[in-house]
Design a protein around this motif. Sequence first.
Motif, mmCIF file in Angstrom:
data_model
loop_
_atom_site.group_PDB
_atom_site.id
_atom_site.type_symbol
_atom_site.label_atom_id
_atom_site.label_comp_id
_atom_site.label_asym_id
_atom_site.label_seq_id
_atom_site.Cartn_x
_atom_site.Cartn_y
_atom_site.Cartn_z
ATOM 1 N N ARG A 79 40.688 14.221 -10.477
ATOM 2 C CA ARG A 79 41.611 13.666 -11.466
ATOM 3 C C ARG A 79 42.716 12.894 -10.730
ATOM 4 O O ARG A 79 43.136 13.269 -9.629
ATOM 5 N N ARG A 81 46.540 10.651 -11.455
ATOM 6 C CA ARG A 81 47.572 10.303 -12.411
ATOM 7 C C ARG A 81 48.596 9.387 -11.715
ATOM 8 O O ARG A 81 48.790 9.471 -10.489
ATOM 9 N N HIS A 101 40.483 11.062 -15.650
ATOM 10 C CA HIS A 101 39.611 12.224 -15.410
ATOM 11 C C HIS A 101 38.269 11.736 -14.876
ATOM 12 O O HIS A 101 37.598 10.910 -15.516
ATOM 13 N N HIS A 102 37.879 12.258 -13.722
ATOM 14 C CA HIS A 102 36.582 11.907 -13.136
ATOM 15 C C HIS A 102 35.532 12.858 -13.693
ATOM 16 O O HIS A 102 35.479 14.042 -13.336
ATOM 17 N N TRP A 112 34.796 7.532 -15.528
ATOM 18 C CA TRP A 112 36.221 7.879 -15.591
ATOM 19 C C TRP A 112 36.685 7.807 -17.041
ATOM 20 O O TRP A 112 36.387 6.844 -17.753
#
Length: 822
Positions: A79, A81, A101-102, A112
């Motif tokens: 993840r 951010r 989010h992967h 993603w």
Amino acid sequence: MEERDTPRAAPSNLSEDVFGDAATASAVVDGHGIVTGWSEGARLLLGYTSQEIVGGSAARLLEEDVPAVTLGEIQALPRWRGRVGLRHRDGHSVAASVIAHHRMEEAKGADWFLVCPLIGTSAAPEDEKLALWSFEQSTSCDITVYDTNLRLRRANHRAQRVMNLTEAEMRGLRAAEIAIHPHVEQTEQLMAQVLETGRPQYMENFVRAPGEPRVHVWSVFVSPLQEEEDDVVRGVCVTAHDMTEQYWARKRLQLLDDASTRIGSTLDVTRTAEELADVAVPEFADFATVDLLPDPDSFPEPVQPGPMRLRRIAHKSVTPGTPEAAVALGEVLAYLPHTPIAQSLTTGRGVLLAHYDPQAADFSLGDPRQDASVRAFGMHSVMAVPIRARGTTLGSALFARHQRADSFCGDDLLLAQELTARAAVSIDNARRYTRERNTAEALQRTLLPQRLPQQAAVEVASRYLPTGALTGVGGDWFDVIPLSGARVAMVVGDVVGHGIHASAAMGRLRTAVRTLADVELAPDELLTHLDDMVLRLSAEADDDSADSSTEPDQRAATAGGFGATCLYAVYDPVSRVCTLARAGHPGPAVVSPEGTVDFLDVPAGPPLGLGGLPFENAEVTLPEGSLLVMYTDGLIESRAQDIDEGLARLRKALTRPAPSLDDLCNTVLAAVPPQGPTDDIALLIARTHALDARHVARWDLHADPAVVSQARRLVADQLAEWDLDEVCFVTELVVSELVTNAIRHAVPPIELRLIYDRNLICEVSDASNTAPHLRRARTYDEDGRGLLLVAQLTQAWGTRYGNGTGKTIWAEQALDDVHLTH
């Protein structure tokens, strides 16, 4: 271009209106940087519709290109951010806070999922109300807040219900003043540590609430409350979660795990039943019994009406001495049809009586002693679970509570059934093992000599000791076989394997040895013939194991062929010569009359069943009174003891004085075998005797018919000297026929020998290898009646061959008991 699915932030069964999906900008980008999903929130953020953006490159949405190194680092994260500069459809820049989010999905590959909130990150006016409501209305835990003096300031609704006090009534009081309990004092100590250190603390409380029989388990977290600007603790927050169900579920799992290691440690029915009771008490029940059917195989299905008869195998109680049992172990009890145990057997299911009332007027178990015990101890909750394995009902287990206030529940019944099911398999295994072992041991002992034959050559004592190991009874055996000429054969053998098949194979081998010994074969020849027979048996076993119609258990038992070891010895008390041969077997020990111990160096032949390799004889002259000790390898060898150590222990044991051969056998078995032997033991000890030379008469005869009358006179004179006149007539007839046959049909030299032992033995030897045959003469035949006459007048007769050439025809006459004292 085909439009891809738009990503959703909520399950499909909930409407978008509930979640307000337009308040979040979300998109999906695959591993190649292509946009595959576009939400309404994303359109509001950047102005692109899904038709305009799905299927295109995501790079055109970025205000600046991302370096390849940075992309590689991001790809390795689950993840990411951060703030990203994006380009709006009309060209202006948009700074957005993005969470990426992967996602790794086997069916769709990696992509993603990107989200960006649109409602802003600043607190809304209603947020403070939400926080207050979450505190007050939380249903998952009790929340109380204390000041720096550890005085209660706030309590949510759930805490007020648990304490049965309002927040106003508790405000300003310490926890120890609100509830009187040792765990509350521990909680206050943790609160003081939090005030001092500023670090959260944790503990578990076990509290029984007033009026509740069951203990409640609380998971308590004590956390510091402080302002963000400094590290000063301004108060303490205590949250308590009721973990009672999780705690008891964990305890049940621990009990099952404990049962898996403690139940079934041995193949003993009684011990396994005791282990079941030990696991249940005191962790699960206050009192437990295990009753088994006397004969599970004859238990009727369906169950017939009437009392159920079971035998008490084990019981356990939290009270020392188990006074609740009221009956002795091993006693057979009759349970009436309405009792829990009888119902469990009838239905085949567990019976739960959470609120058991033994004070009822019609209460009875069918045994006044048990009725009085149940009432006296106040058993208020019971469960009865049938013990069943592989479709067979074995008995029933009873669990009762009388000290614990809480009653059994449905989860307790499931636990009891699981415990009993595990024990049932072990009990059934033990029962089957015990039955097969007893059968094999009974067969083994039946096939062994029930009593050793009376003969004068040796005095013998023997022992057979079956192993107590899980492998079961083996195929060890011994035998003593009287031979002609006052000789005796002694044999000890060991069949490869264990169980009924090994015992049956041992019986076949012992019969074969006796049959071959009657043919008067030398030890090496006997082992050669025995080896051929074992090869045939092994081939038969292989054919049986390959037969598809054979049962799987039988194929498994016979697979791998057949093998054995053997030591065979023949002792002649006239010459005191012992001739031995062995096939893969340990050599014997000889104890001289002076007490010295030697192990005979008998040529080592291969085990029986290999074939093609020769066996060799060894001859040794034994002084009168010597001990010949023959045994199987279980006596001297095991996994924990090598053969050299075992032989040393045997040598030491044989030097100890013993009043008799039986006492010496006991001494050897007590001192030599290793602890916990894993193989059977057969032991045969023989003390040799020598025949008095005055009781043996020998004459060389010429091959002349006239010598027959001379032989009769010689025999008559010798019998008169031995005071055996009453058998003189028969003996003269036997000698006359045997000497005449030797002169007429055999080759000189001819020898006549009389042996006065327990029987009177007459032997005529010559240099011919041609053996006479018994036949019935016709009316006018002039010959053919001699051997028939000998067979009728004597107890036994036969032929034995010498080493290389020659033979001996012998005949034995039984003597009266008065002559056996010579």
